[in-house]
Scaffold this active site. Structure first.
Site, short mmCIF file in Angstrom:
data_model
loop_
_atom_site.label_atom_id
_atom_site.label_comp_id
_atom_site.label_asym_id
_atom_site.label_seq_id
_atom_site.Cartn_x
_atom_site.Cartn_y
_atom_site.Cartn_z
N TYR A 245 3.75 8.75 -11.51
CA TYR A 245 2.81 7.97 -10.70
C TYR A 245 2.01 6.99 -11.59
O TYR A 245 1.82 5.82 -11.22
CB TYR A 245 1.88 8.95 -10.00
CG TYR A 245 0.92 8.39 -8.98
CD1 TYR A 245 1.35 8.01 -7.72
CD2 TYR A 245 -0.44 8.29 -9.27
CE1 TYR A 245 0.46 7.53 -6.78
CE2 TYR A 245 -1.34 7.82 -8.33
CZ TYR A 245 -0.89 7.45 -7.08
OH TYR A 245 -1.79 6.98 -6.15
N ALA B 214 4.28 4.14 -12.48
CA ALA B 214 4.51 3.23 -11.34
C ALA B 214 3.28 2.35 -11.10
O ALA B 214 3.40 1.14 -10.91
CB ALA B 214 4.82 4.05 -10.09
N LYS B 215 2.10 2.96 -11.13
CA LYS B 215 0.88 2.18 -10.84
C LYS B 215 0.56 1.22 -11.98
O LYS B 215 0.05 0.11 -11.74
CB LYS B 215 -0.29 3.13 -10.57
CG LYS B 215 -0.12 4.01 -9.31
CD LYS B 215 0.09 3.19 -8.04
CE LYS B 215 -0.06 4.05 -6.78
NZ LYS B 215 0.23 3.28 -5.55
N ASN C 179 0.80 -1.23 0.00
CA ASN C 179 0.00 0.00 0.00
C ASN C 179 0.84 1.28 0.00
O ASN C 179 0.37 2.32 -0.44
CB ASN C 179 -0.91 -0.02 1.24
CG ASN C 179 -1.53 1.33 1.52
OD1 ASN C 179 -2.48 1.74 0.85
ND2 ASN C 179 -0.98 2.05 2.49
P1 NAI Z 1 -1.15 8.53 2.59
O1 NAI Z 1 -0.13 9.51 2.15
O2 NAI Z 1 -1.99 8.84 3.75
O3 NAI Z 1 -0.51 7.09 2.85
C1 NAI Z 1 0.65 6.63 2.23
C2 NAI Z 1 1.40 5.83 3.25
O4 NAI Z 1 2.58 5.30 2.67
C3 NAI Z 1 1.83 6.70 4.44
O5 NAI Z 1 1.56 6.03 5.64
C4 NAI Z 1 3.33 6.84 4.20
O6 NAI Z 1 4.06 7.03 5.40
C5 NAI Z 1 3.64 5.51 3.57
N1 NAI Z 1 4.93 5.54 2.90
C6 NAI Z 1 5.35 6.44 1.97
N2 NAI Z 1 6.64 6.19 1.65
C7 NAI Z 1 7.02 5.11 2.39
C8 NAI Z 1 8.23 4.38 2.51
N3 NAI Z 1 9.32 4.71 1.80
N4 NAI Z 1 8.28 3.32 3.38
C9 NAI Z 1 7.19 2.98 4.10
N5 NAI Z 1 6.01 3.63 4.03
C10 NAI Z 1 5.94 4.69 3.19
O7 NAI Z 1 -2.04 8.29 1.31
P2 NAI Z 1 -3.18 7.19 0.98
O8 NAI Z 1 -4.16 7.90 0.17
O9 NAI Z 1 -3.61 6.47 2.19
O10 NAI Z 1 -2.37 6.22 0.00
C11 NAI Z 1 -2.27 4.82 0.16
C12 NAI Z 1 -2.08 4.17 -1.18
O11 NAI Z 1 -3.24 4.38 -1.99
C13 NAI Z 1 -0.90 4.74 -1.99
O12 NAI Z 1 -0.23 3.69 -2.67
C14 NAI Z 1 -1.58 5.64 -3.00
O13 NAI Z 1 -0.83 5.81 -4.16
C15 NAI Z 1 -2.87 4.87 -3.25
N6 NAI Z 1 -3.94 5.66 -3.85
C16 NAI Z 1 -4.51 6.71 -3.15
C17 NAI Z 1 -5.52 7.46 -3.74
C18 NAI Z 1 -6.19 8.60 -3.03
O14 NAI Z 1 -7.04 9.27 -3.66
N7 NAI Z 1 -5.91 8.89 -1.78
C19 NAI Z 1 -5.97 7.17 -5.11
C20 NAI Z 1 -5.31 6.06 -5.73
C21 NAI Z 1 -4.33 5.34 -5.10
#
Ligand code: NAI
Length: 242
Positions: A154, A157-158, A89
């Site tokens: 992005y 990557a996805k 995630n």
């Molecule tokens: P968020 O920014 O709240 O969560 C992302 C998480 O990944 C955070 O907890 C962050 O600390 C962690 N992270 C980032 N880099 C890291 C690393 N190097 N090592 C370990 N952890 C790391 O954002 P959200 O929205 O919860 O995103 C979760 C997933 O969902 C992501 O992959 C994002 O691309 C995907 N996503 C989100 C969308 C949205 O509208 N919020 C839409 C489509 C996909």
């Protein structure tokens, strides 16, 4: 060691990852949340998981660091002895028009969203192969399915994650391991809080932005109930792209 099944969720201390962790704990899983920076948020999430009756702990490692990932996965095995569900995630955005996109922003997004899934899945798949069971869910995006201007890094990557999902599904099915992806639309989390999304609801057939919980329910379905589903990309976007 424990009789309960174990889920490992990267980037699990907030947002969608946290919602997935809570949903799987409610379904009876013990949960390990990986996180990289915010100790307080991780501790809070672990406390919430324990309130739900799960054995839970947070594993602090950077998913872009192969050695750190391997040590983190080894720690999960030392504590729980198995991994049944992996949710890849963790993710970041570094949006910008391609003309101005720096190599740094390109590489950071590819490393965090795509290479990380290789680093984490690699040791976990070996564990699941020995178990002859497991489910992997990769957090993709509708940007990876349809592309999005300003998100070449992005989207690449996805889309890569989706290709990996399909290849691994074919490779691992005979070992009892299913691999699927979820492609969220616009979900209310820290990732989208600074985007100008005014009026976007009008373009979403279900007329609202998504909640982290909406994604977590899809992840739970793919992890627990989708016994005859592998190699699929489940869009959870309120009908935004049909
Ligand atoms: P968020 O920014 O709240 O969560 C992302 C998480 O990944 C955070 O907890 C962050 O600390 C962690 N992270 C980032 N880099 C890291 C690393 N190097 N090592 C370990 N952890 C790391 O954002 P959200 O929205 O919860 O995103 C979760 C997933 O969902 C992501 O992959 C994002 O691309 C995907 N996503 C989100 C969308 C949205 O509208 N919020 C839409 C489509 C996909």
């Amino acid at each position: 060691m424990t009789d309960k099944k174990i889920a490992l969720i990267t980037g699990g201390s907030r947002g969608i990852g946290k919602a997935c962790a809570l949903e799987l704990a409610k379904a009876g899983y013990n949960v390990v949340i990986n996180y990289v920076g915010n100790d307080e948020a991780a501790a809070q999430t672990v406390a919430e998981l324990k309130e739900l009756g799960a054995e839970a702990y947070s594993a602090k490692f950077d998913v872009t660091n192969k050695e750190a990932v391997e040590a983190g996965v080894a720690e999960v095995m030392a504590k729980f002895g198995r991994i049944d569900v992996l949710v890849n995630n963790a993710g970041i955005t570094r949006d910008g028009l391609f003309m101005r996109m720096s190599a740094e922003n390109w590489e950071a997004v590819i490393n965090t969203n795509l290479n990380s899934a290789y680093y984490v899945s690699s040791p976990v798949v070996k564990i699941m192969m020995k178990q002859r069971s497991g489910a992997i869910i990769n957090m993709a995006s509708i940007s990876g399915v349809f592309g999005n201007a300003g998100q070449a890094n992005y989207s690449a990557a996805k889309a890569g994650l989706i290709g990996m999902t399909k290849a691994l599904a074919k490779e691992l099915a005979s070992r009892g391991i299913r691999v699927n992806a979820v492609a969220p639309g616009f979900i209310k989390t820290d990732m989208t809080k600074d985007l100008k999304l005014d009026g976007i609801e009008e373009h979403i057939p279900l007329k609202r932005l998504g909640e982290a919980q909406d994604i977590a329910k899809a992840v739970k379905f793919l992890a627990l109930d989708a016994e005859y589903i592998t190699g699929q990309v489940l869009q959870v976007d309120g009908g935004l792209v049909i």
